[in-house]
Design a protein around this motif. Structure first.
Motif, PDB file in Angstrom:
ATOM      1  N   SER A 200       6.365  -6.635   3.187  1.00  0.00           N
ATOM      2  CA  SER A 200       7.397  -5.798   3.800  1.00  0.00           C
ATOM      3  C   SER A 200       6.826  -4.636   4.601  1.00  0.00           C
ATOM      4  O   SER A 200       7.582  -3.903   5.239  1.00  0.00           O
ATOM      5  CB  SER A 200       8.348  -5.256   2.727  1.00  0.00           C
ATOM      6  OG  SER A 200       7.643  -4.532   1.738  1.00  0.00           O
ATOM      7  N   GLY A 201       5.512  -4.450   4.599  1.00  0.00           N
ATOM      8  CA  GLY A 201       4.914  -3.389   5.401  1.00  0.00           C
ATOM      9  C   GLY A 201       3.420  -3.308   5.200  1.00  0.00           C
ATOM     10  O   GLY A 201       2.898  -3.678   4.130  1.00  0.00           O
ATOM     11  N   ILE A 202       2.711  -2.854   6.237  1.00  0.00           N
ATOM     12  CA  ILE A 202       1.248  -2.730   6.203  1.00  0.00           C
ATOM     13  C   ILE A 202       0.849  -1.400   6.820  1.00  0.00           C
ATOM     14  O   ILE A 202       1.368  -1.016   7.870  1.00  0.00           O
ATOM     15  CB  ILE A 202       0.571  -3.873   6.981  1.00  0.00           C
ATOM     16  CG1 ILE A 202       1.027  -5.241   6.473  1.00  0.00           C
ATOM     17  CG2 ILE A 202      -0.955  -3.760   6.895  1.00  0.00           C
ATOM     18  CD1 ILE A 202       0.536  -6.404   7.333  1.00  0.00           C
ATOM     19  N   ILE A 203      -0.079  -0.714   6.164  1.00  0.00           N
ATOM     20  CA  ILE A 203      -0.710   0.487   6.713  1.00  0.00           C
ATOM     21  C   ILE A 203      -2.194   0.166   6.867  1.00  0.00           C
ATOM     22  O   ILE A 203      -2.853  -0.224   5.908  1.00  0.00           O
ATOM     23  CB  ILE A 203      -0.526   1.700   5.795  1.00  0.00           C
ATOM     24  CG1 ILE A 203       0.960   1.943   5.513  1.00  0.00           C
ATOM     25  CG2 ILE A 203      -1.143   2.954   6.415  1.00  0.00           C
ATOM     26  CD1 ILE A 203       1.211   2.958   4.408  1.00  0.00           C
ATOM     27  N   LEU A 204      -2.712   0.308   8.091  1.00  0.00           N
ATOM     28  CA  LEU A 204      -4.063  -0.173   8.366  1.00  0.00           C
ATOM     29  C   LEU A 204      -4.886   0.888   9.078  1.00  0.00           C
ATOM     30  O   LEU A 204      -4.432   1.512  10.039  1.00  0.00           O
ATOM     31  CB  LEU A 204      -3.997  -1.433   9.240  1.00  0.00           C
ATOM     32  CG  LEU A 204      -5.316  -2.090   9.620  1.00  0.00           C
ATOM     33  CD1 LEU A 204      -6.022  -2.639   8.380  1.00  0.00           C
ATOM     34  CD2 LEU A 204      -5.080  -3.207  10.638  1.00  0.00           C
ATOM     35  N   SER A 205      -6.103   1.102   8.596  1.00  0.00           N
ATOM     36  CA  SER A 205      -7.124   1.859   9.311  1.00  0.00           C
ATOM     37  C   SER A 205      -8.373   0.991   9.338  1.00  0.00           C
ATOM     38  O   SER A 205      -8.376  -0.124   8.810  1.00  0.00           O
ATOM     39  CB  SER A 205      -7.399   3.197   8.627  1.00  0.00           C
ATOM     40  OG  SER A 205      -8.078   3.009   7.395  1.00  0.00           O
ATOM     41  N   ASP A 206      -9.445   1.488   9.933  1.00  0.00           N
ATOM     42  CA  ASP A 206     -10.684   0.717   9.931  1.00  0.00           C
ATOM     43  C   ASP A 206     -11.438   0.841   8.614  1.00  0.00           C
ATOM     44  O   ASP A 206     -12.507   0.246   8.446  1.00  0.00           O
ATOM     45  CB  ASP A 206     -11.581   1.164  11.090  1.00  0.00           C
ATOM     46  CG  ASP A 206     -11.079   0.633  12.421  1.00  0.00           C
ATOM     47  OD1 ASP A 206     -10.490  -0.461  12.440  1.00  0.00           O
ATOM     48  OD2 ASP A 206     -11.237   1.326  13.446  1.00  0.00           O
ATOM     49  N   ILE A 207     -10.870   1.600   7.680  1.00  0.00           N
ATOM     50  CA  ILE A 207     -11.483   1.790   6.371  1.00  0.00           C
ATOM     51  C   ILE A 207     -10.671   1.133   5.271  1.00  0.00           C
ATOM     52  O   ILE A 207     -11.222   0.532   4.349  1.00  0.00           O
ATOM     53  CB  ILE A 207     -11.656   3.290   6.062  1.00  0.00           C
ATOM     54  CG1 ILE A 207     -12.561   3.947   7.117  1.00  0.00           C
ATOM     55  CG2 ILE A 207     -12.223   3.512   4.670  1.00  0.00           C
ATOM     56  CD1 ILE A 207     -12.668   5.446   6.972  1.00  0.00           C
ATOM     57  N   ARG A 208      -9.345   1.214   5.373  1.00  0.00           N
ATOM     58  CA  ARG A 208      -8.492   0.820   4.253  1.00  0.00           C
ATOM     59  C   ARG A 208      -7.286   0.032   4.736  1.00  0.00           C
ATOM     60  O   ARG A 208      -6.737   0.295   5.806  1.00  0.00           O
ATOM     61  CB  ARG A 208      -8.043   2.072   3.497  1.00  0.00           C
ATOM     62  CG  ARG A 208      -7.271   1.802   2.234  1.00  0.00           C
ATOM     63  CD  ARG A 208      -7.075   3.078   1.422  1.00  0.00           C
ATOM     64  NE  ARG A 208      -6.168   4.015   2.069  1.00  0.00           N
ATOM     65  CZ  ARG A 208      -5.671   5.098   1.473  1.00  0.00           C
ATOM     66  NH1 ARG A 208      -6.038   5.384   0.229  1.00  0.00           N
ATOM     67  NH2 ARG A 208      -4.845   5.901   2.101  1.00  0.00           N
ATOM     68  N   LEU A 209      -6.870  -0.936   3.927  1.00  0.00           N
ATOM     69  CA  LEU A 209      -5.653  -1.706   4.177  1.00  0.00           C
ATOM     70  C   LEU A 209      -4.734  -1.536   2.969  1.00  0.00           C
ATOM     71  O   LEU A 209      -5.145  -1.757   1.828  1.00  0.00           O
ATOM     72  CB  LEU A 209      -5.994  -3.178   4.393  1.00  0.00           C
ATOM     73  CG  LEU A 209      -4.839  -4.117   4.786  1.00  0.00           C
ATOM     74  CD1 LEU A 209      -5.388  -5.304   5.581  1.00  0.00           C
ATOM     75  CD2 LEU A 209      -4.061  -4.645   3.580  1.00  0.00           C
ATOM     76  N   VAL A 210      -3.494  -1.143   3.240  1.00  0.00           N
ATOM     77  CA  VAL A 210      -2.471  -0.993   2.202  1.00  0.00           C
ATOM     78  C   VAL A 210      -1.273  -1.840   2.613  1.00  0.00           C
ATOM     79  O   VAL A 210      -0.838  -1.781   3.769  1.00  0.00           O
ATOM     80  CB  VAL A 210      -2.047   0.481   2.048  1.00  0.00           C
ATOM     81  CG1 VAL A 210      -1.017   0.625   0.924  1.00  0.00           C
ATOM     82  CG2 VAL A 210      -3.243   1.381   1.798  1.00  0.00           C
ATOM     83  N   PHE A 211      -0.758  -2.644   1.696  1.00  0.00           N
ATOM     84  CA  PHE A 211       0.437  -3.415   2.036  1.00  0.00           C
ATOM     85  C   PHE A 211       1.385  -3.458   0.845  1.00  0.00           C
ATOM     86  O   PHE A 211       0.977  -3.310  -0.318  1.00  0.00           O
ATOM     87  CB  PHE A 211       0.094  -4.826   2.509  1.00  0.00           C
ATOM     88  CG  PHE A 211      -0.418  -5.761   1.452  1.00  0.00           C
ATOM     89  CD1 PHE A 211       0.440  -6.630   0.788  1.00  0.00           C
ATOM     90  CD2 PHE A 211      -1.779  -5.813   1.138  1.00  0.00           C
ATOM     91  CE1 PHE A 211      -0.037  -7.514  -0.172  1.00  0.00           C
ATOM     92  CE2 PHE A 211      -2.259  -6.693   0.180  1.00  0.00           C
ATOM     93  CZ  PHE A 211      -1.383  -7.548  -0.483  1.00  0.00           C
ATOM     94  N   ALA A 212       2.662  -3.632   1.165  1.00  0.00           N
ATOM     95  CA  ALA A 212       3.712  -3.663   0.144  1.00  0.00           C
ATOM     96  C   ALA A 212       4.485  -4.963   0.256  1.00  0.00           C
ATOM     97  O   ALA A 212       4.522  -5.604   1.310  1.00  0.00           O
ATOM     98  CB  ALA A 212       4.651  -2.470   0.310  1.00  0.00           C
ATOM     99  N   THR A 213       5.120  -5.345  -0.856  1.00  0.00           N
ATOM    100  CA  THR A 213       5.927  -6.552  -0.897  1.00  0.00           C
ATOM    101  C   THR A 213       7.362  -6.198  -1.264  1.00  0.00           C
ATOM    102  O   THR A 213       7.661  -5.088  -1.723  1.00  0.00           O
ATOM    103  CB  THR A 213       5.346  -7.559  -1.907  1.00  0.00           C
ATOM    104  OG1 THR A 213       5.109  -6.889  -3.161  1.00  0.00           O
ATOM    105  CG2 THR A 213       4.020  -8.114  -1.404  1.00  0.00           C
ATOM    106  N   LEU A 214       8.262  -7.158  -1.058  1.00  0.00           N
ATOM    107  CA  LEU A 214       9.682  -6.894  -1.266  1.00  0.00           C
ATOM    108  C   LEU A 214      10.011  -6.420  -2.677  1.00  0.00           C
ATOM    109  O   LEU A 214      10.970  -5.663  -2.885  1.00  0.00           O
ATOM    110  CB  LEU A 214      10.496  -8.156  -0.959  1.00  0.00           C
ATOM    111  CG  LEU A 214      10.890  -8.402   0.507  1.00  0.00           C
ATOM    112  CD1 LEU A 214      11.572  -9.753   0.640  1.00  0.00           C
ATOM    113  CD2 LEU A 214      11.790  -7.294   1.024  1.00  0.00           C
ATOM    114  N   ASP A 215       9.239  -6.845  -3.671  1.00  0.00           N
ATOM    115  CA  ASP A 215       9.523  -6.435  -5.046  1.00  0.00           C
ATOM    116  C   ASP A 215       9.047  -5.019  -5.353  1.00  0.00           C
ATOM    117  O   ASP A 215       9.187  -4.543  -6.486  1.00  0.00           O
ATOM    118  CB  ASP A 215       8.911  -7.419  -6.044  1.00  0.00           C
ATOM    119  CG  ASP A 215       7.400  -7.556  -5.897  1.00  0.00           C
ATOM    120  OD1 ASP A 215       6.804  -6.771  -5.126  1.00  0.00           O
ATOM    121  OD2 ASP A 215       6.815  -8.454  -6.530  1.00  0.00           O
ATOM    122  N   GLY A 216       8.487  -4.321  -4.368  1.00  0.00           N
ATOM    123  CA  GLY A 216       8.096  -2.928  -4.545  1.00  0.00           C
ATOM    124  C   GLY A 216       6.647  -2.695  -4.902  1.00  0.00           C
ATOM    125  O   GLY A 216       6.205  -1.549  -4.989  1.00  0.00           O
TER     126      GLY A 216
END
Length: 449
Positions: A200-216
């Motif tokens: 449901s969403g991605i936050i991306l830098s060249d150092i770190r990847l963060v992503f979320a799913t529909l279940d929270g």
């Protein structure tokens, strides 16, 4: 891979020069060179630097970012003393931050950084780009569905692209080489519905990847490290609803939920990963639709974006809301759209937002007061996807991506490559990326060559 450019402009674009702005500043040392004094002992450089900065700022604000270079280059033609100030790295750093909103140096000097950003924006305006597709093998989950082909979210950084799919897979690519680096999957647990693990969403830098799913659930991985993917936050879909969109910046993570009244917004401190705010009623009318997302991929319920001023802007098909992330719960703007909003068309960048109503009227708004900056002319009234960067707005309808400049709202061109049905569209200052329904990822690189 192919190269595309418009027939109207094939000349190299350079910053600076004489009265016409066609030449380039002479190379020279940075501010480490000893500065000249006037005979009366006054150091003029700080005053001239301030003047050049103000002239560039005013030109950027009134005529667009590309006008800034010509405006401040004229300052440096007054005399040789003023021209020498053009070698100040501090001046170029301030100009790059103000005009291009760039705070981190990628090239060797700030002067080179400014010139690169200027040339890339010129390429964007003139359709000069290199087109390529990124290849990967979709997930085979042995259940005769196409979840591994349905791209739900995309994110860009300086050197990477991440694409998240309905089956929970996130594919990470290295853009300079166009190679897939890895594929990440959310950690297994009990699922409420077929699509509870959809990205449901991605936050991306060249150092770190963060992503979320529909279940929270929120997962995080460090790029180019052996550290395994870890769950940073355990979602509670029963008490919070479905996490329908997720975004953030270097300071905040922000989630938009639908399903439980009064819990539309969740805000985390991205450094401590602590949940610091829960509240908001934006998605209360879409509560039932939020639950349906867990079992069927319906239309987009809402979108949320974070601007460079630590503001969050969110919309549903009925309302547009902006609030202050540093003062959680402080709503700065709340507007009902009687004509309705095409949720997929909404996007924000820095202090601009783009939004299209159900009649096809597309506006660029100034954040946070939401005053209209311009109207994009000729946008299709069909269902569209939209995105925006610092100078251009893009829409995709019928497999064709169209580009507008957002200073005055003039249509510029359509990208030559048709992509068919588009599931996701994103752009930054250099790249445009889109994923079609067959899981082909299309990338246009406007970077200065």
């Amino acid at each position: 891979m192919s190269t595309s450019s418009s027939s109207s402009s094939d000349e190299e674009v350079e910053v600076g020069g004489g009265g016409g702005g066609g030449g380039e500043f002479e190379a020279g040392p940075s501010s480490s060179r000893s500065r000249r004094r006037f005979s009366n002992g006054i150091w003029p450089e700080p005053f001239i630097e301030a003047l050049a900065f103000e002239v560039a700022t005013d030109a950027s604000r009134t005529a667009g970012r590309l006008a800034a270079a010509h405006a401040f280059s004229n300052i440096f033609q007054v005399c040789s003393t003023w021209r020498a100030i053009s070698r100040s790295e501090l001046l170029w750093q301030n100009l790059t931050r103000r005009v291009w909103n760039i705070t981190h140096l990628i090239r060797n000097t700030w002067r080179e950084e400014y010139i690169y950003r200027h040339q890339t924006a010129c390429n964007f305006r003139s359709r000069r780009n290199i087109y390529a597709t990124l290849h990967f093998v979709p997930t085979d989950n042995n259940n005769n569905d196409d979840d591994g082909l349905s791209c739900r979210r995309m994110a860009l950084s300086d050197h990477h692209l991440a694409a998240g799919f309905a089956d929970g897979a996130v594919h990470l690519f290295h853009l300079p080489t166009r190679l897939r680096l890895s594929t990440l999957y959310p950690q297994h647990r009990g699922r409420l519905g077929r699509f509870s693990s959809a990205v449901s969403g991605i936050i991306l830098s060249d150092i770190r990847l963060v992503f979320a799913t529909l279940d929270g659930d929120i997962h995080m991985a460090v790029i180019n490290r052996v550290n395994p993917l870890r769950r940073a936050y355990l979602g509670d879909v029963v008490n919070d609803g479905a996490l329908v969109d997720f975004t953030g910046c270097d300071r905040w993570w922000v989630g938009l939920y639908a399903g439980v009244p009064g819990r539309a917004f969740h805000v985390w401190n991205s450094e401590t990963e602590e949940l610091v705010f829960v509240g908001g009623i934006l998605t209360d009318p879409e509560a039932v639709m939020g639950w349906h997302l867990l079992t069927e991929l319906t239309d987009l319920i809402g979108r949320i974006r974070v601007t460079s001023h630590h503001l969050a802007v969110a919309c549903t098909s009925l309302r547009l809301v902006a609030f202050d992330l540093e003062n959680q719960g402080l709503v700065l703007h709340d507007e009902e759209y009687r004509r309705g909003i095409i949720v997929g068309s909404f996007d924000c960048n820095d202090d601009s937002a783009m939004i299209t109503d159900r009649r096809g009227a597309t506006r660029v708004l100034h954040v946070p007061d939401m005053i209209m900056a311009c109207r994009l002319r000729g946008v299709s009234q069909r269902e569209i996807l939209g995105c925006i960067n610092g100078g251009y707005g893009l829409t995709c309808a019928g497999g064709i991506i169209r580009v507008w400049e957002i200073e005055h709202g003039h249509f510029l061109y359509s990208l030559r490559e048709g992509i068919g049905v588009c599931n996701a569209l994103i752009a930054d200052e250099r790249y445009v990326a889109a994923c079609s329904s067959d899981a082909t990822i299309h990338v246009w690189d406007f970077g200065a060559q």
